[in-house]
Design a protein around this motif. Sequence first.
Motif, short mmCIF file in Angstrom:
data_model
loop_
_atom_site.label_atom_id
_atom_site.label_comp_id
_atom_site.label_asym_id
_atom_site.label_seq_id
_atom_site.Cartn_x
_atom_site.Cartn_y
_atom_site.Cartn_z
N LYS A 15 0.73 -1.31 -0.29
CA LYS A 15 -0.15 0.28 0.10
C LYS A 15 1.25 1.42 0.25
CE LYS A 15 -4.07 -2.17 2.44
NZ LYS A 15 -4.61 -2.60 3.29
N MET A 16 1.52 1.53 1.05
CA MET A 16 2.86 2.25 0.85
C MET A 16 3.59 2.59 -0.31
SD MET A 16 5.78 3.06 3.55
CE MET A 16 6.82 2.20 3.17
N VAL A 51 2.69 5.70 -2.94
CA VAL A 51 4.64 6.70 -3.29
C VAL A 51 4.43 6.62 -4.80
CG1 VAL A 51 7.07 6.34 -3.43
CG2 VAL A 51 5.85 6.07 -1.17
N GLU A 52 4.07 5.62 -5.16
CA GLU A 52 3.73 5.07 -7.29
C GLU A 52 2.44 6.94 -7.27
OE1 GLU A 52 3.46 1.70 -8.46
OE2 GLU A 52 5.01 1.08 -8.09
N LYS A 53 1.65 6.37 -6.94
CA LYS A 53 0.48 8.05 -6.77
C LYS A 53 1.50 9.39 -7.27
CE LYS A 53 -3.31 4.95 -6.47
NZ LYS A 53 -4.53 5.19 -4.68
N HIS A 54 2.12 9.40 -5.19
CA HIS A 54 2.53 10.58 -5.69
C HIS A 54 3.82 10.62 -6.59
CE1 HIS A 54 3.46 14.27 -2.78
NE2 HIS A 54 4.90 13.41 -2.62
N ALA A 55 4.43 9.65 -7.10
CA ALA A 55 6.05 10.20 -7.44
C ALA A 55 4.85 10.50 -8.76
CB ALA A 55 6.58 9.94 -7.27
N ASP A 56 4.09 10.11 -9.13
CA ASP A 56 2.92 10.26 -10.26
C ASP A 56 2.58 11.99 -11.14
OD1 ASP A 56 3.69 8.20 -12.03
OD2 ASP A 56 1.97 7.89 -11.31
N LEU A 57 2.16 12.64 -9.24
CA LEU A 57 2.02 13.34 -9.06
C LEU A 57 2.93 14.71 -8.97
CD1 LEU A 57 -0.49 13.09 -6.59
CD2 LEU A 57 -1.54 13.94 -9.04
N ARG A 58 4.17 13.95 -9.08
CA ARG A 58 5.66 14.88 -8.34
C ARG A 58 5.50 15.07 -9.84
NH1 ARG A 58 9.44 13.90 -4.28
NH2 ARG A 58 10.29 16.07 -4.99
N THR A 59 6.04 14.22 -11.39
CA THR A 59 6.32 14.93 -12.40
C THR A 59 5.29 15.40 -13.37
OG1 THR A 59 5.46 12.40 -13.27
CG2 THR A 59 7.42 12.15 -12.37
N ASP A 60 4.14 14.90 -12.14
CA ASP A 60 3.27 15.94 -13.91
C ASP A 60 3.39 17.61 -12.99
OD1 ASP A 60 1.93 13.93 -15.23
OD2 ASP A 60 0.80 13.66 -13.49
#
Length: 196
Positions: free
Chosen positions: A25-26, A30-39
Amino acid sequence: MTDKKNPGVEDDEVMITSSISDLEKMLESVEKHADLRTDTKFEKFFLPALAVFSAIIIGFFVVIYSITLDMTRLANSMDPDMGGNMSSMVKSINNLSNNVEQMTVSVAYMQKDFQRVNKNMNIIASKLDNLDAIAVDLTQVSLKMDSLEPMLINMEEMNKNMANIQNSMQWMQLDLNILRSSFSKPLRIFNNIPML
């Protein structure tokens, strides 16, 4: 009683499975957060840089277009007889260069003349050095002329006396004329006598 076919799950195994699921889950978060950060990085850096680059290109295009318009206006405003004017200007520049060459030759002659004048001035300067002796002689002459001043005063007095004598001689001449005229009238009688 416990069933031997289905052994019981121990606490350690439950903890490992729960920790793995928590890790999964973590990692997903983190993957979702990384995708958001790259955006957000794309939106923060690349898009403004692209906008600035496109604005610069548009500005360059506007500048080049305005320069092109100015050049066409300049070409249209030029005199059609500019070729003839340029050729006459070239001829004038050639004449000017010829005149400058003649001036250079004249300046060279002038320089030679000035060198001669400088030599002559050196000779004159050497001769002017002899004027000091002449000046000393002239001072001696002036001293002697100062001694002649009483003689000049005496000569002036003699001139005055000669003027007085001349006046006296004129009076004497007048007196003699009067005397002659006074004698000539009575003696005319004797002139008329035929025996004389």
